[in-house]
Design a protein around this motif. Structure first.
Motif, PDB file in Angstrom:
ATOM      1  N   ARG A  37       0.828  -1.200   0.000  1.00 24.80           N
ATOM      2  CA  ARG A  37       0.000   0.000   0.000  1.00 24.80           C
ATOM      3  C   ARG A  37       0.867   1.257   0.000  1.00 24.80           C
ATOM      4  NH1 ARG A  37      -1.445   3.350   3.680  1.00 24.80           N
ATOM      5  NH2 ARG A  37      -0.679   2.038   5.358  1.00 24.80           N
ATOM      6  N   ARG A  38       1.900   1.270   0.820  1.00 23.25           N
ATOM      7  CA  ARG A  38       2.777   2.440   0.863  1.00 23.25           C
ATOM      8  C   ARG A  38       3.554   2.591  -0.439  1.00 23.25           C
ATOM      9  NH1 ARG A  38       5.152   2.421   7.088  1.00 23.25           N
ATOM     10  NH2 ARG A  38       3.129   2.646   8.121  1.00 23.25           N
ATOM     11  N   ALA A  82      -0.455  -4.798   4.718  1.00 20.95           N
ATOM     12  CA  ALA A  82      -0.703  -3.535   5.403  1.00 20.95           C
ATOM     13  C   ALA A  82      -1.065  -3.758   6.861  1.00 20.95           C
ATOM     14  CB  ALA A  82      -1.819  -2.771   4.696  1.00 20.95           C
ATOM     15  N   LYS A  83      -1.864  -4.792   7.107  1.00 23.53           N
ATOM     16  CA  LYS A  83      -2.309  -5.077   8.473  1.00 23.53           C
ATOM     17  C   LYS A  83      -1.174  -5.588   9.342  1.00 23.53           C
ATOM     18  CE  LYS A  83      -6.054  -7.500  10.903  1.00 23.53           C
ATOM     19  NZ  LYS A  83      -7.230  -8.392  10.741  1.00 23.53           N
ATOM     20  N   HIS A 104       1.855  -2.838   9.636  1.00 23.74           N
ATOM     21  CA  HIS A 104       1.603  -1.519  10.215  1.00 23.74           C
ATOM     22  C   HIS A 104       2.159  -1.435  11.642  1.00 23.74           C
ATOM     23  CE1 HIS A 104      -0.701   2.065  11.534  1.00 23.74           C
ATOM     24  NE2 HIS A 104      -0.581   2.381  10.259  1.00 23.74           N
ATOM     25  N   SER A 134       1.106  -0.116  14.267  1.00 26.36           N
ATOM     26  CA  SER A 134       0.110  -0.308  15.329  1.00 26.36           C
ATOM     27  C   SER A 134      -0.084  -1.781  15.685  1.00 26.36           C
ATOM     28  CB  SER A 134      -1.230   0.298  14.921  1.00 26.36           C
ATOM     29  OG  SER A 134      -1.789  -0.409  13.829  1.00 26.36           O
ATOM     30  N   ALA A 138      -4.550  -1.130  10.429  1.00 25.26           N
ATOM     31  CA  ALA A 138      -3.923  -0.220   9.469  1.00 25.26           C
ATOM     32  C   ALA A 138      -5.008   0.659   8.864  1.00 25.26           C
ATOM     33  CB  ALA A 138      -3.217  -1.005   8.360  1.00 25.26           C
TER      34      ALA A 138
END
Length: 258
Positions: free
Chosen positions: A33-34, A138-139, A142, A144, A256
């Protein structure tokens, strides 16, 4: 960069109101994604033959998305691999100096483009996870998610106790604080270190702060996934249990952004 081309769009779920362009590109296996956001900012993506250079644009069924002039579609096949990266390989799609790339180690039977979840620097070795599942990457990737990364490190000289005392508490280096979740001495020159933040070259910067140099820096675990006895340069599929465990850990820690 090579993109997988398809004769027809793949089957994909789209939320009401459309799917953000960078997420769509990730599902096409073009990049994470980034990485997709960077492609958009570089002016390499068009939507319905119109150049898109800002975030926030959404894709709906029937839209035509092109990267570098080639239409891309969500990929049907999903791949989830563990790779034992040798030292001396780059986690990049290309290199102007023609150094070996992680992509060179992917089995030839996999024609889809894979990208890494997180990175290891050129001189480091060990566990990498590769996939073409953008939402999964992404998940799990990330910050977080706070997924633990465990390393085995050997120094060229004995390691002082002050490093073991200060690293868990936080070490300030040029305005950046580096903190480990756990650290254990395995010998005069060897350590086991667990990180969760994954800042760039974190262990090397901390070692340099104490005038040390890692002779070996090997990642041996990402969350529930272990490197084990996988040979350097070889891959294996993530098991369904490992994939589910990674999703579970990431889901419990945070989400994310979409």
């Amino acid at each position: 960069m090579n993109y997988k081309e398809h004769n027809a769009p793949g089957t994909w779920d789209i939320p009401e109101g459309g799917l953000r362009l960078q997420v769509y590109l990730a599902r096409c296996g073009v990049a994470s994604r980034r990485g997709a956001e960077q492609l958009i900012q570089e002016g390499r993506v068009t939507l319905n033959h119109t150049l898109v250079t800002t975030m926030g644009v959404k894709v709906v069924p029937g839209d035509i998305v092109m990267v570098d002039g080639k239409e891309v579609y969500p990929e049907e096949r999903r791949h989830y691999l563990v790779l034992h990266k040798p030292a001396g390989y780059l986690c990049s799609a290309r290199d102007p100096y023609h150094r070996p790339l992680v992509g060179d180690l992917i089995p030839s039977s996999i024609t889809e483009r894979l990208f890494t979840i997180g990175r290891l620097d050129f001189r480091s070795s060990g566990l990498l996870i590769l996939t073409n599942d953008g939402p999964f990457a992404a998940k799990v990737g990330h910050p977080s998610a706070e997924i633990e990364k465990e390393y085995y490190v050997e120094s060229t000289v004995p390691i002082p106790e002050v490093l073991l005392e200060q690293f868990p508490q936080g070490i300030d280096i040029e305005g950046v604080t580096y903190t480990c979740r756990a650290i254990e001495k395995l010998g005069k020159k060897a350590l086991r270190i667990v990180l969760i933040e994954g800042k760039n070259r974190e262990i090397r910067r901390v070692f340099s702060f104490f005038h040390l140099h890692p002779r070996v820096l090997r990642r041996i675990r990402i969350g529930p996934v272990l490197l084990g006895d996988l040979t350097e340069g070889k891959t294996r599929p993530l098991t369904p249990e490992e994939i589910e465990a990674l999703r579970d850990v990431a889901g419990k820690r945070g989400k994310a952004p979409h």
